[in-house]
Enzyme design. Sequence first.
Site, short mmCIF file in Angstrom:
data_model
loop_
_atom_site.label_atom_id
_atom_site.label_comp_id
_atom_site.label_asym_id
_atom_site.label_seq_id
_atom_site.Cartn_x
_atom_site.Cartn_y
_atom_site.Cartn_z
CG HIS A 238 -2.02 -1.04 1.13
ND1 HIS A 238 -3.21 -0.84 0.46
CD2 HIS A 238 -2.09 -2.30 1.65
CE1 HIS A 238 -3.97 -1.93 0.56
NE2 HIS A 238 -3.31 -2.83 1.27
CG ASP A 319 -3.53 -3.93 4.95
OD1 ASP A 319 -2.58 -3.15 5.11
OD2 ASP A 319 -4.60 -3.59 4.41
CD GLU A 320 -5.89 -5.77 1.25
OE1 GLU A 320 -7.04 -6.23 1.06
OE2 GLU A 320 -5.63 -4.56 1.17
CB SER A 321 2.51 -6.88 1.89
OG SER A 321 2.27 -5.78 2.72
#
Length: 516
Positions: A238, A319-321
Site C-alpha cells: 500500500h 496488510d495485503e502486501s
Amino acid sequence: MVFPFALPLVPVPASATARAGRMPLTPALRVSGPADAAAHLIAAIERRTGIRLAPLADASEPSPLADAAERTAGISLRIDQQAEAPEGYTLSVDDTAEVAGADAAGLFYGVQTLLQLLREDESGTWGFLRARVADAPRFAYRGVMLDVARHFFGVDDVKKYIDAASALKYNHLHLHLTDDQGWRIEIESWPLLTERASASAANGDAGGFYTRADYREIVEYAAAHHMTVVPEVDLPGHTHAIGVAYPELVEAPVLNDALVAQSEALGQPLPVAGEPYTGWGVGHSSVRIHEERTYDFVRDVVRELAEITPGPYLHVGGDESLGTPQADFDLFAAHATEIVVAAGKTPMAWHEMGSAAGIAEGTIGQYWGGTTPQGTHAEEAARFVERGGGLVMSASNVAYLDMKYDADFALGLAWAGVIDVKTAYEWEPTAVLDVPAAAIIGVESPLWTETTATWHDVEQLVFPRIACQAEIAWSPQTHDERTWASFRRRVGALAPLWRAEGIAFHAVGEIEWTDR
C-alpha cells in the site's frame, strides 16, 4: 415504582433500572462539577433542546462552606476517587441528577448516558428519564478507523467523527494516513511526501494532507473527548504514493491477473510507477526491503509521528502486501516493529505481520479476517499473543463499516459480505480465534473510503452500524438486553440525538426508529 423494561441506551449499561416519570429540564437547572464535563453537557443539551443551562462552580470536591444552592445543583457531576473500575460511572436521575465517574473518562461516558436519557414528550417538553445506572466497559480498547488516504477528510470532519464515536463510548481513533492513493501527514524530514504524493485520491478526486499543526489539533480534540489517536503508516505494501514522491524507495508495480481483471471491470487505471494511482486495486506495491535508505525513511516517519502522538500506539500496517515476497515481508515486519519500539511506542499491525517469527515482542495485532478464519489468518493472529502482545478484533464480515447494507445499496463494497445491522450486531469477538479470551484487548470498526467521496457518504455507511460494535465493545457479553430484539429498539431511539447533531444516518428498515 421500578420498571423491568429496557431504557433507550446504547451501549446497554452493565446495570440499569428504569423508574417512573421524568426529571423536567428547565432553564433554572444548574450544573455543578468539573468545568470541562459541565461545559460539554451544557453545550450538548442546548444543541438538542435550545435550552441553555448555567454552570455552578466546580463541585467535584464540595467545600463544607459551599452554599446550599451549590450543594443542591439540579445536575451534579463528580469524580468518585473510591471507584475501582477504570472508565466506569454511576448515574442517578430522580428529582435531581448525579453522575459520578471513576475517572475523567468515566464521568464523560456517564454524561453521554445522561444525554441519551434526555427526551421530548408529545407536548414538546423536555426531561430526563428517571433511572439508576452502574456501568463500566468490557474491553479497554474500543476503536473506530477512518481511512483518509483513499479519500481525504479534513480536520472538521474528523472532529465530527470524534464527537459521534465518543458519544457511543469509543475511546480510540485509528487514522489510516497512507495508502497507494495518497500520503496524508506532513513529515518534515521527507517533504516531497506531501508536495508530490498528497494531491491525489481514489477515483481521481481531490486529495489533501494534515500539517503537523492539523494533526495536533485532531489529537487534542480527541483527548478532550477521551479518545486516543492511533496513526497508521501502511507498510511495506500500500505504498505506491511513497514512490510518487521518492521513486528510489518503492519497487515497480506488480500487476497480477486479479488486479488487471478488477481494473478492467471497474474501468479504473492500472498503477504506473511514479504516477499518482486513483484505482482501488491492492497488492501491487512494496517498498524496497533490502535498501538501507528504506529503513532510514521508516525511522524518520516513525520518529516524527511519535513526537506528535501522545498515545501509546503506532500502527505500521502490513496488510495485503502481495507484491512483497514472504521472506522479505517477514524481514521487514521484524525491522519495522522494532523501529516503533525504539521510538518509545507500542507497535500495532494488521494480522498478516504475525507471519514474522521475529516481530517485536508486545506488538498488538489487528485481525481483519472473517469470523471463520481462512488460510493462515488464525495462525498469524496467534503469533502476536505468543510474542506477548494482544489482539484487536475487526472481523471484516461483521465489523467493516464500508460493506454494503444490501446488494442494492449505492455506497460501499461487498468483498467481505453484505452486512445488514443484525449481522453487524450478532457476533462475539472472543469466539473467532483459538486464543485466550484475555488476549482480546478490544474491538475496532474500520471504514475504508473507496466509495465515500463526501462526509454524507461516510455517515450513511457508518450509522447505525457503528452502534453495533460500540455495544459489543462496551457492554457485558451476557446481559438480558444484549439481544437483537432489544438492540433494534434501543438504537432506533438514538434517531433524535443523531438528527440533533446533524448526522445523516441510514434509516434502515430493520430498525424501529423513533421521533422522540
